[in-house]
Write an enzyme that holds these catalytic residues in place. Structure first.
Site, PDB file in Angstrom:
ATOM      1  N   GLY A 181      49.928  38.214  35.073  1.00 16.25           N
ATOM      2  CA  GLY A 181      48.520  37.914  35.268  1.00 16.25           C
ATOM      3  C   GLY A 181      47.760  39.153  35.695  1.00 16.25           C
ATOM      4  N   ALA A 182      46.657  38.943  36.383  1.00 19.43           N
ATOM      5  CA  ALA A 182      45.787  40.056  36.762  1.00 19.43           C
ATOM      6  C   ALA A 182      46.527  41.114  37.562  1.00 19.43           C
ATOM      7  CB  ALA A 182      44.595  39.527  37.559  1.00 19.43           C
TER       8      ALA A 182
ATOM      9  N   ASP B 261      41.715  41.591  42.749  1.00 17.66           N
ATOM     10  CA  ASP B 261      42.988  40.926  42.500  1.00 17.66           C
ATOM     11  C   ASP B 261      43.894  41.793  41.627  1.00 17.66           C
ATOM     12  OD1 ASP B 261      41.966  38.728  43.863  1.00 17.66           O
ATOM     13  OD2 ASP B 261      41.151  37.854  42.046  1.00 17.66           O
TER      14      ASP B 261
ATOM     15  N   TYR C 299       6.859  46.104  56.520  1.00 18.76           N
ATOM     16  CA  TYR C 299       6.326  45.319  55.413  1.00 18.76           C
ATOM     17  C   TYR C 299       4.989  45.926  55.011  1.00 18.76           C
ATOM     18  CZ  TYR C 299       6.147  41.221  52.418  1.00 18.76           C
ATOM     19  OH  TYR C 299       6.112  40.392  51.334  1.00 18.76           O
TER      20      TYR C 299
ATOM     21  N   GLU D 150      36.207  38.815  42.225  1.00 17.86           N
ATOM     22  CA  GLU D 150      37.209  38.185  43.087  1.00 17.86           C
ATOM     23  C   GLU D 150      37.584  36.810  42.546  1.00 17.86           C
ATOM     24  OE1 GLU D 150      39.568  38.393  46.579  1.00 17.86           O
ATOM     25  OE2 GLU D 150      38.202  39.870  45.729  1.00 17.86           O
ATOM     26  N   ASP D 151      38.888  36.547  42.482  1.00 15.58           N
ATOM     27  CA  ASP D 151      39.389  35.195  42.205  1.00 15.58           C
ATOM     28  C   ASP D 151      38.818  34.595  40.918  1.00 15.58           C
ATOM     29  OD1 ASP D 151      40.800  35.511  44.501  1.00 15.58           O
ATOM     30  OD2 ASP D 151      39.594  34.171  45.722  1.00 15.58           O
TER      31      ASP D 151
ATOM     32  N   LYS E 115      36.002  37.763  52.596  1.00 19.55           N
ATOM     33  CA  LYS E 115      36.099  39.069  51.945  1.00 19.55           C
ATOM     34  C   LYS E 115      34.964  39.973  52.416  1.00 19.55           C
ATOM     35  CE  LYS E 115      38.476  41.191  48.637  1.00 19.55           C
ATOM     36  NZ  LYS E 115      39.909  41.045  48.360  1.00 19.55           N
TER      37      LYS E 115
END
Length: 404
Positions: free
Chosen positions: A210-211, A176, A53, A150-151, A108
């Protein structure tokens, strides 16, 4: 064997402790979350503190201010991915919101670390608009080397990925879509080889637009599939339909060269390949009309569109999305290595060529071990991540998106 809890937190139930010790192993494992931040340098004394730091950190900050590319060398940026969701399409659960999605995003993140050596941070967003999501993630992007979407529900997910990639110069990857597509292509390559065919000889049918369905169709066409027809709830996606969204209209433009129309059952008649990413059930009578030595990848969870017991009556190779059957099409085979390779060379994006390279490398892992029950490696095969990582890094350099 029960999972080992490596960073135990205080015991207590999901209501804050009133339930006492938990008897459900899923709740016990998730108590306090599944991940934590860990320092990579010690802070044992004043000297350590002054280096980690102030005042030592100021030298590094000043150097990065003068040469921004040094951020990759002197921070975690080049080794960490943001796992971003809005909780609108969570695996098998649907629209459950950002807070309820966090256990999946944490999961994930630990898969990134376990299978690819990549650090990841779960980020659940309390917004739904495409531009809101893009703006929020773009403002967070300086802290990360890559973005794993995601999702996020379709069709918004397509626009979010496209717009976000236009805004940032780090890889944006909607797992996905592309993770599923990469693993599916790898398994299909090996299944075709096992049955003495090439991709160019196959006609495939995808149930689900879909995806995942759109991405699988795109990568199969890029890889040279003979033909592929995609079906949604209303039947085959074809150019003569007037009810298509922009995404499906584009899809119709590069698929279904045979010009088929009608229900899924029509598409399956004589088809070599079935790929299911939609849920629902396909009648056995329709499966029976597929070509000899069919390849059936019924990947809906927990209930495959075609149960393996039925599929095996007609197919030479059967794959599912489940871990309790052979040939699991599991995204964890792809995304850790893809991001590891992209981060290794500081790629600015994930290209189609990088995805194709990932699929080829993944297929090659078990190329000498092929059988009807082994056309794709296990997620625990230690050869997977290094093979995919190396292939993706090489492809990024070849495609000119690598920065080192």
């Amino acid at each position: 064997m029960a999972a080992e809890i490596v960073n135990p937190r205080s015991a207590g139930g999901p209501d804050g402790g009133a339930q006492g010790e938990l008897t459900d192993p899923a709740f016990a494992l998730h108590q306090g979350g599944k991940m934590a931040v860990q320092a990579t340098v010690p802070v044992r004394d004043r000297d350590d503190l002054s280096l980690a730091y102030t005042p030592g950190v100021a030298k590094v900050c000043s150097a990065i201010a003068e040469q921004p590319e040094l951020v990759h060398d002197y921070t975690w940026k080049s080794q960490v991915v943001a796992v971003v969701t809005d909780g609108s399409a969570v695996l098998g659960l649907g629209d459950i919101g950002p807070e309820a999605s966090l256990p999946v995003m944490e999961g994930k993140a630990i898969l990134f670390k376990q299978f690819g050596g990549v650090d990841a941070v779960p980020i659940a967003l309390d917004c739904r608009g495409v531009d809101e999501i893009v703006e929020t993630v773009a403002r967070l992007a300086p802290s990360f080397g890559g973005i794993n979407l995601e999702d996020i529900s379709a069709p918004r997910c397509f626009e979010v990925e496209r717009k976000l990639q236009e805004r940032v110069d780090i890889p944006v990857f909607h797992d996905d879509q592309h993770g599923t597509a990469v693993v599916t292509l790898a398994a299909l390559r090996n299944a075709a080889r096992l049955t003495g065919r090439t991709l160019g000889e196959l006609r495939a049918v995808i149930s689900g637009a879909g995806a995942a369905g759109v991405a699988i169709a795109r990568i199969l066409v890029e890889a040279g599939i003979g033909d592929v027809a995609v079906c949604d709830r209303k039947g085959i996606v074809s150019r003569d339909r007037t009810d298509l969204t922009d995404v499906k209209r584009e899809l119709a433009g590069f698929t279904n060269t045979a010009g088929l129309s009608g229900p899924l059952e029509t598409a399956l008649d004589g088809a070599d390949v079935f790929i299911g990413v939609s849920g629902g059930t396909v009648a056995e009578a329709a499966v029976a009309k597929m070509a000899k030595n069919a390849l059936i990848f019924a990947m809906a969870n927990p209930n495959p569109e075609i149960h393996p017991d039925v599929a095996h009556k007609y197919a030479a190779v059967v794959a599912t999305g489940r871990s309790d059957f052979p040939n699991q099409i599991n995204n964890v085979l792809a995304f850790p290595g893809i991001f590891a390779g992209a981060l290794q060379v500081r790629a600015s994006r994930v290209t189609e060529g990088m995805k194709l390279a990932a699929a080829e490398a993944l297929a090659a892992v078990v190329a000498d071990e092929l059988s009807a029950e082994c056309v794709i490696p296990s997620p625990f095969d230690e050869r997977v991540a290094p093979a995919v990582t190396a292939a993706v890094a090489a492809a990024a350099r070849a495609e000119g998106v690598a920065r080192r």
